[in-house]
Design a protein around this motif. Structure first.
Motif, PDB file in Angstrom:
ATOM      1  N   GLU A 234      83.734  31.637  27.872  1.00  9.27           N
ATOM      2  CA  GLU A 234      83.973  32.230  29.203  1.00  9.27           C
ATOM      3  C   GLU A 234      83.794  31.290  30.494  1.00  9.27           C
ATOM      4  O   GLU A 234      84.169  31.136  31.061  1.00  9.27           O
ATOM      5  N   ARG A 235      82.911  31.133  30.127  1.00 13.91           N
ATOM      6  CA  ARG A 235      82.030  30.377  31.127  1.00 13.91           C
ATOM      7  C   ARG A 235      82.543  28.762  31.348  1.00 13.91           C
ATOM      8  O   ARG A 235      82.806  27.920  32.521  1.00 13.91           O
ATOM      9  N   THR A 273      74.434  36.497  21.947  1.00 13.82           N
ATOM     10  CA  THR A 273      75.348  36.572  22.410  1.00 13.82           C
ATOM     11  C   THR A 273      75.916  37.696  22.861  1.00 13.82           C
ATOM     12  O   THR A 273      76.703  38.249  22.088  1.00 13.82           O
ATOM     13  N   ASP A 274      76.327  37.237  23.974  1.00 13.22           N
ATOM     14  CA  ASP A 274      77.918  38.692  25.064  1.00 13.22           C
ATOM     15  C   ASP A 274      78.878  38.230  24.134  1.00 13.22           C
ATOM     16  O   ASP A 274      80.227  37.358  24.482  1.00 13.22           O
ATOM     17  N   LEU A 276      82.531  39.115  24.922  1.00 10.54           N
ATOM     18  CA  LEU A 276      83.795  39.344  25.988  1.00 10.54           C
ATOM     19  C   LEU A 276      84.766  40.351  25.179  1.00 10.54           C
ATOM     20  O   LEU A 276      85.259  41.229  25.992  1.00 10.54           O
ATOM     21  N   GLU A 296      78.980  45.126  21.182  1.00  7.63           N
ATOM     22  CA  GLU A 296      79.497  43.818  22.660  1.00  7.63           C
ATOM     23  C   GLU A 296      77.817  42.799  22.356  1.00  7.63           C
ATOM     24  O   GLU A 296      78.205  41.633  23.468  1.00  7.63           O
ATOM     25  N   THR A 297      77.506  42.594  20.971  1.00  7.85           N
ATOM     26  CA  THR A 297      76.755  41.049  21.429  1.00  7.85           C
ATOM     27  C   THR A 297      76.957  40.960  19.601  1.00  7.85           C
ATOM     28  O   THR A 297      77.371  41.749  19.078  1.00  7.85           O
ATOM     29  N   LEU A 312      83.228  34.462  24.270  1.00  8.87           N
ATOM     30  CA  LEU A 312      82.030  34.978  24.259  1.00  8.87           C
ATOM     31  C   LEU A 312      81.833  34.521  25.380  1.00  8.87           C
ATOM     32  O   LEU A 312      81.950  33.614  27.001  1.00  8.87           O
ATOM     33  N   ASP A 313      80.420  35.074  25.957  1.00  4.02           N
ATOM     34  CA  ASP A 313      79.790  34.935  27.258  1.00  4.02           C
ATOM     35  C   ASP A 313      79.347  33.416  27.587  1.00  4.02           C
ATOM     36  O   ASP A 313      77.796  33.289  27.452  1.00  4.02           O
TER      37      ASP A 313
END
Length: 314
Positions: A234-235, A273-274, A276, A296-297, A312-313
């Motif tokens: 995502e980022r 890792t988070d 999403l 969540e992770t 993933l975040d």
């Protein structure tokens, strides 16, 4: 995720038991080290492709030194041989962390079980439980009394600690210790895989969330077939295909995305890792059943996807 990363100096080398070396680490300029809580571990980078995780086993209130203990393993992968044979007082080592997936939760009662070098994360837990006024006991096993680290330190706790070397007492009597569920009591266990498996079996009928374990080696698990899936970062804006024979971690790193990792076996938790979107296929030896259910992770070094897509975040 940020992490302390610095070169520390080996201030002392102490023989904690036959084949167990305790190292005291300090910052070379005397700077304070990050705070930590019982159950935490650090990554020690001993050389190229030689990185190991060791539990902190000193006093969390001491902000100027960290203590770890290393078992010499003749058939190991080289980390313990390097520590025992080459690392001297005055040498510097790069250390990252601390991080904690084995934190001591508040409880009026604890049952601690340790096997061999598994005493290391348990040791500061005992001091915290004692300071909190909790009721607790420790059952501590090992091959021989001489091979069991920190027995002298443990003697101050009197009959709360039962030291049971295998050559004197046989296998640990887990049925007496854990055979009957004890509501309101938390069980913390660290040691070799067979001991953890046996403790998990004894605690299967205990209230959910009673048992907490830390593994030094990956737990043997039944997994489905590895399949290809898509992962969206995502980022960083990447959409990647994770081949059936490649991990998420390796796929992400091949795309040039930086991510912290260490053991690559799903035991240290560094690469957590988070998540999403999507459902992880958890294959680690760190997350609790509740954390797995929440989804969540995930630990991207070993875990995969139950469907076709993960976000993933990263």
């Amino acid at each position: 995720m940020t992490s302390y990363d610095a070169e520390l100096v080996v201030e002392r080398r102490d023989l904690a038991a036959e084949g167990v070396l305790a190292l005291t680490l300090r910052h070379p300029l005397g700077e304070e080290l990050p705070a930590w809580e019982p159950g935490a571990h650090v990554d020690v980078i001993l050389g190229p492709d030689l990185e190991r995780q060791y539990s902190l086993c000193g006093d969390p209130a001491d902000r100027h030194s960290w203590r770890v203990a290393v078992l010499r393993e003749p058939d190991g992968r080289g980390g313990s041989a390097h520590v025992h044979g080459q690392l001297e007082a005055g040498d510097k080592v790069r250390v990252r962390g601390p991080r904690n997936h084995f934190a001591l939760q508040p409880s009026p009662r604890y049952r601690f079980v340790a096997g061999g070098i598994g005493i290391t994360p348990i040791l500061p837990m005992l001091a915290e439980a004692e300071a909190a006024g909790a009721e607790w006991t420790l059952l501590y096993g090992g091959r021989t009394r001489n091979s069991m680290a920190f027995v002298g330190e443990l003697s101050s706790y009197g009959d709360k600690v039962r030291v049971a070397p295998q050559d004197e007492a046989g296998l640990l009597d887990l049925d007496s210790e854990l055979g009957t569920p004890q509501p309101g009591t938390l069980v913390y266990c660290c040691g070799p895989g067979p001991l953890l498996d046996a403790v998990e079996e004894r605690c299967a009928q205990w209230p959910k969330g009673s048992l907490h374990v830390e593994r030094f080696q990956p737990k043997v698990q039944e997994t489905g077939a590895d399949t290809e899936f898509e992962v969206v970062l995502e980022r960083s804006g990447h959409t990647l295909t994770v081949p059936a024979d490649v991990s998420v971690l390796d796929t992400v790193r091949s795309a040039g995305v930086e991510v912290l990792f260490s053991c690559t076996e799903g035991t240290c938790g560094t690469c957590e890792t988070d998540v999403l979107e999507g459902t992880p296929d958890h294959r680690d030896s760190v997350l609790t059943d509740e954390e797995r259910e929440a989804g969540e992770t995930m630990l991207i070094c070993v875990s995969r996807c139950r469907g076709k897509r993960l976000v993933l975040d990263l």
